[in-house]
Motif scaffolding. Structure first.
Motif, PDB file in Angstrom:
ATOM      1  N   THR A   1       8.384   4.752  -5.763  1.00 56.65           N
ATOM      2  CA  THR A   1       7.539   5.765  -5.137  1.00 56.65           C
ATOM      3  C   THR A   1       7.602   5.693  -3.616  1.00 56.65           C
ATOM      4  OG1 THR A   1       5.743   4.222  -5.695  1.00 56.65           O
ATOM      5  CG2 THR A   1       5.911   6.239  -6.987  1.00 56.65           C
ATOM      6  N   GLY A   2       8.581   4.930  -3.113  1.00 58.19           N
ATOM      7  CA  GLY A   2       8.847   4.875  -1.684  1.00 58.19           C
ATOM      8  C   GLY A   2      10.160   5.568  -1.381  1.00 58.19           C
ATOM      9  N   THR A   3      10.934   5.013  -0.459  1.00 58.87           N
ATOM     10  CA  THR A   3      12.216   5.616  -0.099  1.00 58.87           C
ATOM     11  C   THR A   3      13.405   4.804  -0.596  1.00 58.87           C
ATOM     12  OG1 THR A   3      12.323   4.456   2.027  1.00 58.87           O
ATOM     13  CG2 THR A   3      11.194   6.588   2.000  1.00 58.87           C
ATOM     14  N   ALA A   4      13.174   3.579  -1.051  1.00 52.58           N
ATOM     15  CA  ALA A   4      14.267   2.733  -1.524  1.00 52.58           C
ATOM     16  C   ALA A   4      14.729   3.170  -2.912  1.00 52.58           C
ATOM     17  CB  ALA A   4      13.833   1.270  -1.563  1.00 52.58           C
ATOM     18  N   THR A   5      15.994   2.924  -3.207  1.00 48.89           N
ATOM     19  CA  THR A   5      16.552   3.256  -4.506  1.00 48.89           C
ATOM     20  C   THR A   5      16.486   2.045  -5.429  1.00 48.89           C
ATOM     21  OG1 THR A   5      18.791   2.557  -3.921  1.00 48.89           O
ATOM     22  CG2 THR A   5      18.163   4.828  -3.377  1.00 48.89           C
ATOM     23  N   ARG A   6      16.748   2.287  -6.703  1.00 46.30           N
ATOM     24  CA  ARG A   6      16.825   1.189  -7.659  1.00 46.30           C
ATOM     25  C   ARG A   6      17.872   0.168  -7.229  1.00 46.30           C
ATOM     26  NH1 ARG A   6      15.044   0.628 -12.793  1.00 46.30           N
ATOM     27  NH2 ARG A   6      14.325   2.800 -12.783  1.00 46.30           N
TER      28      ARG A   6
ATOM     29  N   SER B   1       9.675  -1.654  -1.013  1.00 43.45           N
ATOM     30  CA  SER B   1      10.695  -1.937  -0.009  1.00 43.45           C
ATOM     31  C   SER B   1      11.254  -3.342  -0.186  1.00 43.45           C
ATOM     32  CB  SER B   1      10.111  -1.805   1.403  1.00 43.45           C
ATOM     33  OG  SER B   1       9.320  -2.938   1.732  1.00 43.45           O
ATOM     34  N   THR B   2      12.419  -3.564   0.402  1.00 41.97           N
ATOM     35  CA  THR B   2      13.013  -4.894   0.348  1.00 41.97           C
ATOM     36  C   THR B   2      12.142  -5.898   1.084  1.00 41.97           C
ATOM     37  OG1 THR B   2      14.400  -4.370   2.272  1.00 41.97           O
ATOM     38  CG2 THR B   2      15.365  -4.007   0.086  1.00 41.97           C
ATOM     39  N   HIS B   3      11.413  -5.477   2.117  1.00 38.93           N
ATOM     40  CA  HIS B   3      10.490  -6.375   2.823  1.00 38.93           C
ATOM     41  C   HIS B   3       9.485  -6.986   1.851  1.00 38.93           C
ATOM     42  CE1 HIS B   3      11.990  -5.420   6.725  1.00 38.93           C
ATOM     43  NE2 HIS B   3      10.891  -5.705   7.387  1.00 38.93           N
ATOM     44  N   ASP B   4       8.943  -6.132   0.971  1.00 38.92           N
ATOM     45  CA  ASP B   4       7.953  -6.599   0.003  1.00 38.92           C
ATOM     46  C   ASP B   4       8.543  -7.659  -0.923  1.00 38.92           C
ATOM     47  OD1 ASP B   4       6.020  -4.679   0.870  1.00 38.92           O
ATOM     48  OD2 ASP B   4       7.005  -3.158  -0.360  1.00 38.92           O
ATOM     49  N   LEU B   5       9.739  -7.385  -1.413  1.00 39.10           N
ATOM     50  CA  LEU B   5      10.340  -8.260  -2.417  1.00 39.10           C
ATOM     51  C   LEU B   5      10.919  -9.526  -1.801  1.00 39.10           C
ATOM     52  CD1 LEU B   5      12.021  -5.539  -4.670  1.00 39.10           C
ATOM     53  CD2 LEU B   5       9.672  -6.418  -4.690  1.00 39.10           C
TER      54      LEU B   5
ATOM     55  N   LYS C   1       0.823  -1.217   0.000  1.00 41.76           N
ATOM     56  CA  LYS C   1       0.000   0.000   0.000  1.00 41.76           C
ATOM     57  C   LYS C   1       0.857   1.267   0.000  1.00 41.76           C
ATOM     58  CE  LYS C   1      -2.372   0.968   3.791  1.00 41.76           C
ATOM     59  NZ  LYS C   1      -1.863   2.268   4.318  1.00 41.76           N
ATOM     60  N   ASP C   2       1.559   1.505   1.093  1.00 47.10           N
ATOM     61  CA  ASP C   2       2.272   2.767   1.269  1.00 47.10           C
ATOM     62  C   ASP C   2       3.603   2.754   0.530  1.00 47.10           C
ATOM     63  OD1 ASP C   2       0.219   3.617   3.011  1.00 47.10           O
ATOM     64  OD2 ASP C   2       1.123   2.419   4.598  1.00 47.10           O
ATOM     65  N   GLY C   3       3.783   3.742  -0.339  1.00 48.10           N
ATOM     66  CA  GLY C   3       4.972   3.791  -1.166  1.00 48.10           C
ATOM     67  C   GLY C   3       4.788   3.058  -2.479  1.00 48.10           C
ATOM     68  N   THR C   4       3.628   2.433  -2.643  1.00 54.03           N
ATOM     69  CA  THR C   4       3.340   1.656  -3.858  1.00 54.03           C
ATOM     70  C   THR C   4       2.057   2.174  -4.501  1.00 54.03           C
ATOM     71  OG1 THR C   4       4.465  -0.275  -2.929  1.00 54.03           O
ATOM     72  CG2 THR C   4       2.961  -0.667  -4.775  1.00 54.03           C
TER      73      THR C   4
END
Length: 230
Positions: free
Chosen positions: A202-207, A183-187, A11-14
């Protein structure tokens, strides 16, 4: 031929741009938790990894991927005498009124995915109540076949349990589901569940953060329809 038959979104950042939504909310909630005391605000901000001057969460913030309970436990360290349950409740109630900023216009986007025959879900480390409130406020709750939070009984990311619960709920093999997150948690959860993984920025993580765990990293969810048929 499409790559998948179902998409499970964070949800958040996605679905919602993280900084435009939650960094704005963060300053208000820190102010309220601290009762406006600048010294206490500074302590709370330090625990939340929040820059009070820039009004932005740092990429290391527990708010990004942790559950509400874990965030409350973290913030309690800066609020001696406050009960964790009360902090958690305050976070939940204030988050219901966060200034939601969708990453793309969500209703037509989700209608387009459903028209392709895709089953759609949301799994967040927020509460299920918060997820349903936000999706309802955005006018898109009815577009999802499955909505779960960390408290829905399936576990929390990065464990794969809630992702597999979505696959079961919509009768799909995990390999035909795409997990989409910022986020890495999601992946990590997506990989553990045997799903395809799409990272979004669209979150805080980079490519660079997401690429080792993702099949592809896209600017935002709006690029997914083309990727599905590429």
């Amino acid at each position: 031929m499409t790559r998948a038959d179902g998409i499970l979104f964070d949800k958040d950042g996605t679905l919602f741009d993280f900084h435009a939504t939650w960094s704005v909310w963060g300053h208000a909630v820190i102010h309220d938790l601290a009762g406006g005391d600048l010294a206490v605000m500074s302590r709370v901000a330090a625990e939340a990894h929040y820059d009070l001057d820039a009004r932005r969460f740092h990429p290391t913030s527990p708010v990004i991927a942790c559950t509400n309970r874990e965030v409350a436990e973290c913030l309690a360290r800066a609020l001696p005498g406050r009960v964790v349950d009360e902090i958690e409740q305050q976070l939940t109630q204030s988050a219901e009124h966060a200034p939601l900023t969708p990453a793309v216009p969500l209703a037509p986007y989700l209608e387009g995915l459903a028209a392709r025959g895709l089953r759609l879900g949301v799994m967040t480390n927020d509460t299920e109540y918060g997820a349903r409130a936000h999706l309802g406020a955005a006018g898109v709750l009815e577009h999802f076949d499955f909505v779960a939070g960390f408290d829905s009984g399936f576990g929390a990311k990065p464990a794969p349990g809630p992702l597999l619960a979505f696959a079961r709920a919509v009768a799909l093999e995990p390999r035909r589901v795409v997990m989409v997150g910022d986020s890495t948690h999601d992946l990590i959860a997506g990989r553990a569940a045997g799903m395809q993984c799409v990272g979004v920025l669209t979150g805080t993580a980079t490519r660079a953060d997401l690429a080792p765990l993702a099949d592809v990293v896209l600017p935002d969810i709006g690029y997914i329809p083309d990727w599905l048929t590429a």
